[in-house]
Design an enzyme around this catalytic site. Structure first.
Site, PDB file in Angstrom:
ATOM      1  N   GLY A   1      28.739 -62.121 -40.452  1.00  0.00           N
ATOM      2  CA  GLY A   1      27.773 -62.452 -39.394  1.00  0.00           C
ATOM      3  C   GLY A   1      26.375 -62.073 -39.804  1.00  0.00           C
ATOM      4  O   GLY A   1      25.816 -61.113 -39.290  1.00  0.00           O
TER       5      GLY A   1
ATOM      6  N   LYS B   1      24.004 -45.062 -28.847  1.00  0.00           N
ATOM      7  CA  LYS B   1      23.662 -45.878 -27.682  1.00  0.00           C
ATOM      8  C   LYS B   1      23.264 -45.051 -26.456  1.00  0.00           C
ATOM      9  O   LYS B   1      22.564 -45.526 -25.574  1.00  0.00           O
ATOM     10  CB  LYS B   1      24.820 -46.798 -27.314  1.00  0.00           C
TER      11      LYS B   1
ATOM     12  N   SER C   1      31.691 -54.300 -24.361  1.00  0.00           N
ATOM     13  CA  SER C   1      33.090 -54.008 -24.664  1.00  0.00           C
ATOM     14  C   SER C   1      33.159 -52.684 -25.402  1.00  0.00           C
ATOM     15  O   SER C   1      34.221 -52.218 -25.779  1.00  0.00           O
ATOM     16  CB  SER C   1      33.670 -55.111 -25.544  1.00  0.00           C
TER      17      SER C   1
ATOM     18  N   ASP D   1      23.454 -63.275 -39.283  1.00  0.00           N
ATOM     19  CA  ASP D   1      22.380 -63.948 -38.526  1.00  0.00           C
ATOM     20  C   ASP D   1      21.046 -63.237 -38.677  1.00  0.00           C
ATOM     21  O   ASP D   1      19.993 -63.869 -38.714  1.00  0.00           O
ATOM     22  CB  ASP D   1      22.754 -64.025 -37.046  1.00  0.00           C
TER      23      ASP D   1
ATOM     24  N   SER E   1      26.093 -44.616 -37.265  1.00  0.00           N
ATOM     25  CA  SER E   1      25.718 -44.952 -35.884  1.00  0.00           C
ATOM     26  C   SER E   1      26.747 -44.561 -34.835  1.00  0.00           C
ATOM     27  O   SER E   1      26.393 -44.411 -33.658  1.00  0.00           O
ATOM     28  CB  SER E   1      25.403 -46.444 -35.784  1.00  0.00           C
TER      29      SER E   1
HETATM   30  C1  LIG Z   1      25.735 -51.010 -30.914  1.00  0.00           C
HETATM   31  C2  LIG Z   1      26.090 -50.406 -32.217  1.00  0.00           C
HETATM   32  C3  LIG Z   1      25.471 -50.815 -33.414  1.00  0.00           C
HETATM   33  C4  LIG Z   1      24.449 -51.915 -33.458  1.00  0.00           C
HETATM   34  O1  LIG Z   1      23.271 -51.548 -32.780  1.00  0.00           O
HETATM   35  P1  LIG Z   1      22.154 -52.601 -32.376  1.00  0.00           P
HETATM   36  O2  LIG Z   1      21.121 -51.832 -31.675  1.00  0.00           O
HETATM   37  O3  LIG Z   1      22.823 -53.620 -31.498  1.00  0.00           O
HETATM   38  O4  LIG Z   1      21.688 -53.235 -33.634  1.00  0.00           O
HETATM   39  C5  LIG Z   1      25.810 -50.153 -34.564  1.00  0.00           C
HETATM   40  N1  LIG Z   1      26.735 -49.172 -34.587  1.00  0.00           N
HETATM   41  C6  LIG Z   1      27.366 -48.767 -33.468  1.00  0.00           C
HETATM   42  C7  LIG Z   1      28.365 -47.678 -33.570  1.00  0.00           C
HETATM   43  C8  LIG Z   1      27.061 -49.367 -32.234  1.00  0.00           C
HETATM   44  O5  LIG Z   1      27.693 -48.962 -31.119  1.00  0.00           O
END
Ligand SMILES: *Cc1c(COP(=O)(O)O)cnc(C)c1O
Length: 321
Positions: free
Chosen positions: A209, A54, A79, A211, A305
């Site tokens: 989820g 992020k 959050s 969606d 991620s």
């Molecule tokens: C926010 C997040 C996601 C999802 O990312 P999007 O861009 O909202 O699809 C996946 N993994 C982690 C660790 C995140 O912080």
């Protein structure tokens, strides 16, 4: 409305973030490859600044503020990882940051956001509307709102994950990416379609989820109730308008995994790769493990991620499985 992002915007984001964004490692495990019968490469955004990808999107958005916007400040709600990402980006750029966070959220995340200099505004997630609170702050104080996924600058920043991955490993047969609101997946799609058009691209979301999968099947944005899942970074009710527009045209399919499969993947990451990965960060790998038959003999990419999870919770999840 700001223009839809393109591959060029991802390239520009990479230049903009070159001196502050970590180029995260790409790791492999020989043992996991033997188990799966495939060549799997992991892009480790759990080693990114703030512990998740992020930071890339947030920094790319804040770095494009005008002098007036910088002076007035940024506001965001989250959050989780977006809060820390905006707070750190703002600190690096000298921009005041206001972050609206649930008062009963993880203390470690609130503390981290404050440590980056963010001013935390608490709210009650059961009685108050966070979007309204954020909008009001933006209006009253002239702050610029940076959303967690549905913004062209955020999408372009998240795309730099895949740009680095393909630059390092070359062609892949398939790539699996965690999916919440779709910033990471749509950014990835911009890159994959440009540099690796033959690569199958999968978004992976929690089974509770789905969606995103419903939206892809029906060709329209499907909204759901906040799903109950341990993948708190993917507890989104719907994709974004910008993200869905890209995803619907560029993604091969969207898959789902259960919470049990996420915990199994967490355990495998710790066992074979010595990696602490948060549940949401395990989505891609959990889907690969469930699709081993179809992936045999292939080159497969997985985006990890993020790695932010309280250790007590991490231990409890593993102990309960
Ligand atoms: C926010 C997040 C996601 C999802 O990312 P999007 O861009 O909202 O699809 C996946 N993994 C982690 C660790 C995140 O912080």
């Amino acid at each position: 409305m700001v223009q839809a992002p393109t591959f060029r915007d991802v390239e520009a984001a990479a230049v903009r973030g070159a001196s502050v964004v970590h180029r995260t490692p790409v790791l492999r495990s020989r043992l996991l490859n033997e188990q799966l019968g495939a060549d799997v490469v992991f892009k480790c955004e759990n080693f990114q600044r703030v512990g998740a990808f992020k930071f890339r999107g947030a920094y790319n958005a804040l770095a494009q503020f005008s002098p007036e916007q910088r002076k007035a400040g940024v506001v965001a709600y989250s959050s989780g990882n977006h809060a820390q990402a905006v707070a750190l980006s703002a600190q690096l750029l000298g921009i005041p940051a206001t972050i609206v966070m649930p008062h009963d959220g993880p203390a470690s995340k609130i503390a981290a956001t404050k440590a980056y200099g963010g001013q935390v505004v608490p709210y009650d997630r059961y009685t108050e509307d966070v979007v309204e609170i954020t909008r009001a702050l933006a209006d009253e104080r002239g702050l610029t709102f940076v959303p967690p996924f549905d913004h062209p600058h955020v999408i372009a920043g998240q795309g730099t994950v895949a740009r680095e991955l393909f630059a390092e490993v070359g062609e892949l047969d398939a790539l699996f990416v965690p999916l919440g609101g779709g910033g990471l997946l749509s950014g990835t799609a911009l890159v994959a379609r440009e540099v690796a058009p033959g690569c199958r691209l999968y978004g992976v979301e929690p089974a509770a989820g789905d969606d995103g999968r419903q939206s892809l099947r029906q060709g329209r944005l499907v909204r759901i109730e906040t799903p109950k899942t341990i993948a708190d970074g993917a507890q989104t009710q719907h994709l974004g308008e910008h993200t869905f527009e890209i995803i619907r045209h560029a993604v091969t399919d969207i898959r789902t995994v259960t919470d049990d499969e996420l915990v199994d993947a967490m355990r495998a990451f710790a066992t074979y790769m010595k990696l602490v990965v948060e549940p949401t960060g395990c989505l891609g790998f959990a889907a690969v493990r469930g699709a081993a038959d179809e992936l045999r003999g292939q080159r497969v990419g997985v985006v990890i991620s993020g790695g932010n999870i309280d250790l007590d919770r991490y231990a409890a999840l593993l102990a309960a499985a």
